[in-house]
Motif scaffolding. Structure first.
Motif, PDB file in Angstrom:
ATOM      1  N   ARG A 151       0.855  -1.190   0.000  1.00 54.44           N
ATOM      2  CA  ARG A 151       0.000   0.000   0.000  1.00 54.44           C
ATOM      3  C   ARG A 151       0.889   1.237   0.000  1.00 54.44           C
ATOM      4  O   ARG A 151       2.102   1.145   0.202  1.00 54.44           O
TER       5      ARG A 151
ATOM      6  N   TYR B 117      -0.587  -4.239   3.795  1.00 55.21           N
ATOM      7  CA  TYR B 117      -1.720  -4.903   4.422  1.00 55.21           C
ATOM      8  C   TYR B 117      -1.449  -6.400   4.361  1.00 55.21           C
ATOM      9  O   TYR B 117      -0.792  -6.882   3.426  1.00 55.21           O
TER      10      TYR B 117
ATOM     11  N   ASP C 217     -10.990  -0.493   9.081  1.00 56.90           N
ATOM     12  CA  ASP C 217     -11.384  -1.597   8.207  1.00 56.90           C
ATOM     13  C   ASP C 217     -12.031  -1.090   6.923  1.00 56.90           C
ATOM     14  O   ASP C 217     -11.803  -1.642   5.841  1.00 56.90           O
TER      15      ASP C 217
ATOM     16  N   ARG D 186      -9.357   0.236   4.675  1.00 57.79           N
ATOM     17  CA  ARG D 186      -8.594  -0.899   4.158  1.00 57.79           C
ATOM     18  C   ARG D 186      -9.363  -1.622   3.053  1.00 57.79           C
ATOM     19  O   ARG D 186      -8.804  -1.969   2.009  1.00 57.79           O
ATOM     20  N   GLN D 187     -10.654  -1.844   3.297  1.00 51.56           N
ATOM     21  CA  GLN D 187     -11.481  -2.533   2.307  1.00 51.56           C
ATOM     22  C   GLN D 187     -11.546  -1.749   1.001  1.00 51.56           C
ATOM     23  O   GLN D 187     -11.439  -2.321  -0.094  1.00 51.56           O
TER      24      GLN D 187
ATOM     25  N   TYR E  65      -9.339   0.307  -0.194  1.00 48.91           N
ATOM     26  CA  TYR E  65      -8.063   0.231  -0.912  1.00 48.91           C
ATOM     27  C   TYR E  65      -7.904  -1.118  -1.593  1.00 48.91           C
ATOM     28  O   TYR E  65      -7.488  -1.183  -2.767  1.00 48.91           O
TER      29      TYR E  65
END
Length: 282
Positions: A203, A209, A239, A242-243, A245
């Motif tokens: 990332r 991640y 979260d 993150r999801q 990305y």
């Protein structure tokens, strides 16, 4: 750590009297006492060893915990290698040959070595639970499978020895909890290829991640979300970022919660597989 002691020894040394033993201490096992309060797994393991007259060797899941394995229930029965068939509730005894090379010491307690502990976990009890216990031990110690298999050769007649190779073949040190282990096993049982664990995804900023498990070749991942993901606003926000990305770089991530039905999880993963394979074929 709570002070665990043998009652008869304390009485003989005038460290306590019978009234104090009965009224101000809790009986853990016969003639083994502790002050009032909750006991840790280490406390209970030490108490079990004292019950044996300091003669037993700690084995099984309690041994794994002494070697640093996480996610071991503090209320498990303590397994001891000890010649006593009348163990009290909370202690399970085995009478098996232990070679000198299979013994060590942790936290002042005699315990089976890491390879011997893994060997015993692979032989005993429910296979799914056993794989979860082996995953936890492998996650902490990165034990050598060959070292464990050599013990199978040295003890060919012990109960459960025939299943040791297949159990070890199923172990994955990347599992971060028993739930992740069970999720991985469910996927394999459903016919999916064995997933890779702790998949690194680059990332921005030179950071990474790590996905719980999945198949990098088709960019499909499956992640188990613990309760804190729903109860912590900070965790939920992280979260979500993150999801977003992971989706932006092409990953399909199937998220699994504790209350999700196995059949629903398998269906969702199969749908992700089908979508990815259909895209590749078009």
């Amino acid at each position: 750590m709570t002070q665990i002691f043998i009652g008869s020894e304390a009485l003989a040394a005038n460290q306590v009297n019978r009234y104090q033993l009965a009224k101000t201490h809790q009986r853990v096992f016969p003639d083994v006492y502790a002050p009032p309060g909750d006991l840790t797994l280490l406390d209970r393991t030490r108490a079990a060893w004292l019950w044996s007259g300091r003669k037993a060797i700690v084995t099984g899941r309690a041994a794994a915990a002494l070697h640093g394995a996480r996610w071991v229930d503090p209320d498990i029965p303590i397994e001891l290698n000890f010649t006593n068939n009348r163990s009290p509730r909370g202690i399970v005894t085995h009478r098996e040959t232990l070679l000198a090379t299979e013994l060590t010491c942790r936290d002042g307690l005699p315990v089976t070595t890491i390879p011997r502990t893994a060997f015993d976990l692979a032989r005993r009890g429910n296979p799914r639970r056993g794989i979860a216990d082996l995953d936890a031990l492998a996650n902490t110690t990165r034990f050598s499978v060959n070292d464990v298999l050599s013990l199978a050769d040295a003890h060919p007649h012990l109960r459960g020895v025939r299943r040791v190779p297949s159990m070890l073949d199923a172990v994955d040190a990347g599992a971060q909890s028993p739930r992740e282990t069970y999720l991985r096993l469910d996927l394999v049982d459903a016919g999916f290829p064995r997933p890779q664990t702790q998949i690194p995804v680059a990332r921005p900023g030179g950071r990474w991640y790590y996905l719980d498990m999945g198949w990098p070749e088709i960019l499909v991942a499956v992640e188990y979300d613990g309760e804190h993901h729903r109860t912590s606003r900070t965790a939920y926000s992280i979260d979500a970022e993150r999801q977003d990305y992971l989706m932006s770089v092409g990953w399909i991530v199937v998220r699994v919660l504790a209350d999700h039905q196995r059949s629903d999880v398998i269906r969702r993963v199969r749908r992700a597989w089908d979508a990815r394979l259909h895209r590749a074929a078009s």
